[in-house]
Design an enzyme around this catalytic site. Structure first.
Site, PDB file in Angstrom:
ATOM      1  N   GLY A 138       1.273 -10.533   6.288  1.00 17.85           N
ATOM      2  CA  GLY A 138       1.025  -9.641   5.157  1.00 17.85           C
ATOM      3  C   GLY A 138       1.628  -8.262   5.359  1.00 17.85           C
ATOM      4  N   ASP A 197       4.843  -7.238   6.100  1.00 21.02           N
ATOM      5  CA  ASP A 197       6.158  -7.851   6.218  1.00 21.02           C
ATOM      6  C   ASP A 197       7.125  -7.160   7.190  1.00 21.02           C
ATOM      7  OD1 ASP A 197       4.798  -8.916   4.090  1.00 21.02           O
ATOM      8  OD2 ASP A 197       6.395  -8.683   2.638  1.00 21.02           O
ATOM      9  N   TYR A 241      10.937 -14.672  -9.414  1.00 21.21           N
ATOM     10  CA  TYR A 241      10.626 -14.156  -8.085  1.00 21.21           C
ATOM     11  C   TYR A 241      11.527 -14.850  -7.072  1.00 21.21           C
ATOM     12  CZ  TYR A 241       8.187 -12.907  -3.856  1.00 21.21           C
ATOM     13  OH  TYR A 241       7.903 -12.412  -2.607  1.00 21.21           O
ATOM     14  N   GLU A 288       0.524   0.482  -5.269  1.00 19.47           N
ATOM     15  CA  GLU A 288       0.617  -0.555  -4.225  1.00 19.47           C
ATOM     16  C   GLU A 288       0.418   0.067  -2.831  1.00 19.47           C
ATOM     17  OE1 GLU A 288       4.424  -2.415  -4.414  1.00 19.47           O
ATOM     18  OE2 GLU A 288       3.886  -4.087  -3.100  1.00 19.47           O
ATOM     19  N   TRP A 347       5.619  -1.239   5.115  1.00 17.65           N
ATOM     20  CA  TRP A 347       4.637  -1.319   6.197  1.00 17.65           C
ATOM     21  C   TRP A 347       5.065  -0.528   7.429  1.00 17.65           C
ATOM     22  CZ3 TRP A 347      -0.108  -3.174   5.247  1.00 17.65           C
ATOM     23  CH2 TRP A 347      -0.273  -3.997   4.138  1.00 17.65           C
TER      24      TRP A 347
HETATM   25  C1  GLC Z   1       4.059  -8.121  -0.080  1.00 17.14           C
HETATM   26  C2  GLC Z   1       3.054  -7.584   0.912  1.00 17.14           C
HETATM   27  C3  GLC Z   1       1.986  -8.620   1.165  1.00 17.14           C
HETATM   28  C4  GLC Z   1       1.369  -9.053  -0.150  1.00 17.14           C
HETATM   29  C5  GLC Z   1       2.434  -9.455  -1.190  1.00 17.14           C
HETATM   30  C6  GLC Z   1       1.853  -9.634  -2.592  1.00 17.14           C
HETATM   31  O1  GLC Z   1       4.757  -9.212   0.428  1.00 17.14           O
HETATM   32  O2  GLC Z   1       3.670  -7.207   2.104  1.00 17.14           O
HETATM   33  O3  GLC Z   1       0.997  -8.149   2.034  1.00 17.14           O
HETATM   34  O4  GLC Z   1       0.510 -10.118   0.064  1.00 17.14           O
HETATM   35  O5  GLC Z   1       3.415  -8.474  -1.274  1.00 17.14           O
HETATM   36  O6  GLC Z   1       1.153  -8.487  -2.999  1.00 17.14           O
END
Ligand code: GLC
Length: 431
Positions: A165, A167, A84, A396, A353
């Site tokens: 969250g 992004d 990652y 997702e 998003w």
């Molecule tokens: C992405 C999303 C985030 C989430 C992460 C893991 O970064 O934008 O909201 O927490 O993935 O799923």
């Protein structure tokens, strides 16, 4: 598909993503533990295997730092270091005194979960499921936010879009544009997300370079919240709503434990009041994010509907519901709420998003509608959530116009929150 089959499939996804004490959001795209994912995932586990939900939070909180913050990602040492990006070698938090597991037992996520709730102070029938050992850590996490991240007006700031969250939300565009970061920032690194998902559905290379540059500066300041450490500063209505909602939950937990609960209620009220005073725009009937100068950023994002989770004046509730059912969010029973204004200048049906519908944000708004007794709208949104996962699976995110699944499959919080919806019959009375 029958509810029982949907439930069985959701449980299978969670088990498939379980990894020795925590649940990965997605096997390949997100192979570690993510904080707010874990909070939503624990809510799903609570409906099928509560012990796993407890372990999920315990393992997150075991990574809490000495200053109270809970990391956004907890890296699993058993996973290849380069699986990652940005991975542990980039963040280098192990070099920071007081990082990783300095507080034990630790606290919850940056936005904590609400455990199955009881309004009574009598022994809870599931009291073994209540997170008593987690309470001190949860409190420390909030103390950190109020102490180190105050905007000076009673709201907490975020210092990276990742902390929201959401992004690449258009809410962050202007602030992000101030971050000078060329392609050289990414030189020598490989974006692993593009191995798993079409680039058209992910943040752009320019955004990524800026995300990485913001982390580099914070990291070079030892992750201290001090002048110069933050190249990005914003106030997110969703983040602050979850902070206030979680303070209400902490008050309930404190009552059960015989700890003082009034300070939690006072904090919940103070954040709610500050949201109303600064983030709410009465003309627009929406809560907006704030830039680093405290100015409202007039982009309608789904997080601006989330304050419905809080106790609000009736006219504000009416305005939010009107916005949700109007052309910007077009509430219907086929597709959950878009992440961003369908009529907005930055709207994009596929890019993460900037339009796509996500299960978690609609689930939060649904809880808000229930709180205010808006049952017709809650029933519609619940149907949209269940219809979408029934037809497209636990993706997702989803195309906000057609409902077509996007991003990875078998996404943990999509499955977890489906379990919660199936377990909770639609409410007919306010909380
Ligand atoms: C992405 C999303 C985030 C989430 C992460 C893991 O970064 O934008 O909201 O927490 O993935 O799923």
């Amino acid at each position: 598909m029958r509810d029982a089959d949907l439930r069985r499939q959701a449980v299978q996804v969670l088990h498939g993503n379980w990894e020795h004490g925590h649940t990965v959001p997605s096997r390949r795209l997100y192979p570690h533990q993510w904080s707010w994912d874990s909070a939503f995932i624990a809510i799903g586990w609570a409906r099928t295997a509560p012990g796993r939900g407890r372990r999920e939070l315990e393992s997150l909180l075991a990574a809490q730092w000495a200053d109270g913050r809970v990391p956004q990602i907890v890296f699993n040492p058993a996973v290849a270091r380069d699986a990652y990006f940005p991975g542990p070698d980039f963040w280098r938090s192990r070099d920071v005194p007081g990082a990783r597991g300095a507080r034990r037992p630790g606290s919850c996520s940056r936005r904590c979960t609400r455990w199955p709730r009881s309004r009574s102070t009598a022994p809870h029938p599931h009291s073994d499921a209540l997170p008593a050992p987690l309470y001190p850590g949860l409190k420390a996490q909030h103390d950190y936010l109020f102490r180190e991240r105050s905007d000076g007006h009673g709201l907490a700031v975020i210092v990276h879009p990742w902390e929201s969250g959401q992004d690449n939300s258009p809410a962050w565009d202007a602030e992000l544009a101030r971050v000078e970061a060329g392609a050289e920032v990414l030189a020598g690194h490989r974006r692993r997300d593009l191995d798993h998902v079409d680039a058209a559905e992910r943040p752009t290379a320019t955004d990524y370079a800026r995300y990485v540059a913001i982390v580099e500066t914070y990291r070079d300041h030892g992750y201290r919240d001090e002048p110069g450490a933050h190249r990005f500063v914003a106030v997110d209505p969703l983040f602050n709503t979850l902070l206030a909602w979680s303070e209400e939950a902490l008050a309930e937990i404190a009552d059960l434990l015989g700890e003082p609960s009034d300070p939690h209620r006072a904090r919940a009220t103070a954040v709610r009041d500050a949201l109303l005073a600064h983030s709410y725009d009465p003309g627009a009937g929406h809560f907006f994010s704030l830039d680093r100068h405290g100015e409202r950023v007039a982009q309608h994002c789904v997080g601006g509907l989330a304050p419905l989770l809080l106790d609000l004046p009736a006219d504000v509730v009416d305005a939010l519901v009107a916005g949700m059912t109007g052309p910007r969010f077009a509430l219907g029973d086929r597709v959950p709420l878009p992440s961003y204004d369908l009529t907005g200048p930055a709207f994009d049906t596929t890019r993460y998003w900037r339009g796509p519908a996500w299960i978690n944000t609609s689930w939060l708004v649904l809880r808000g509608l229930e709180r205010h007794g808006r049952h017709a709208e809650a029933t519609t949104l619940r149907a949209a959530l269940l219809n979408t996962v029934r037809e497209e699976g636990f993706r997702e995110y989803f195309d906000p116009l057609t409902g077509a699944g996007r991003g990875v499959a078998d996404f943990s919080w999509s499955a977890a929150l489906t379990l919660d919806l199936l377990a909770r019959p639609p409410r007919t009375r306010p909380w």
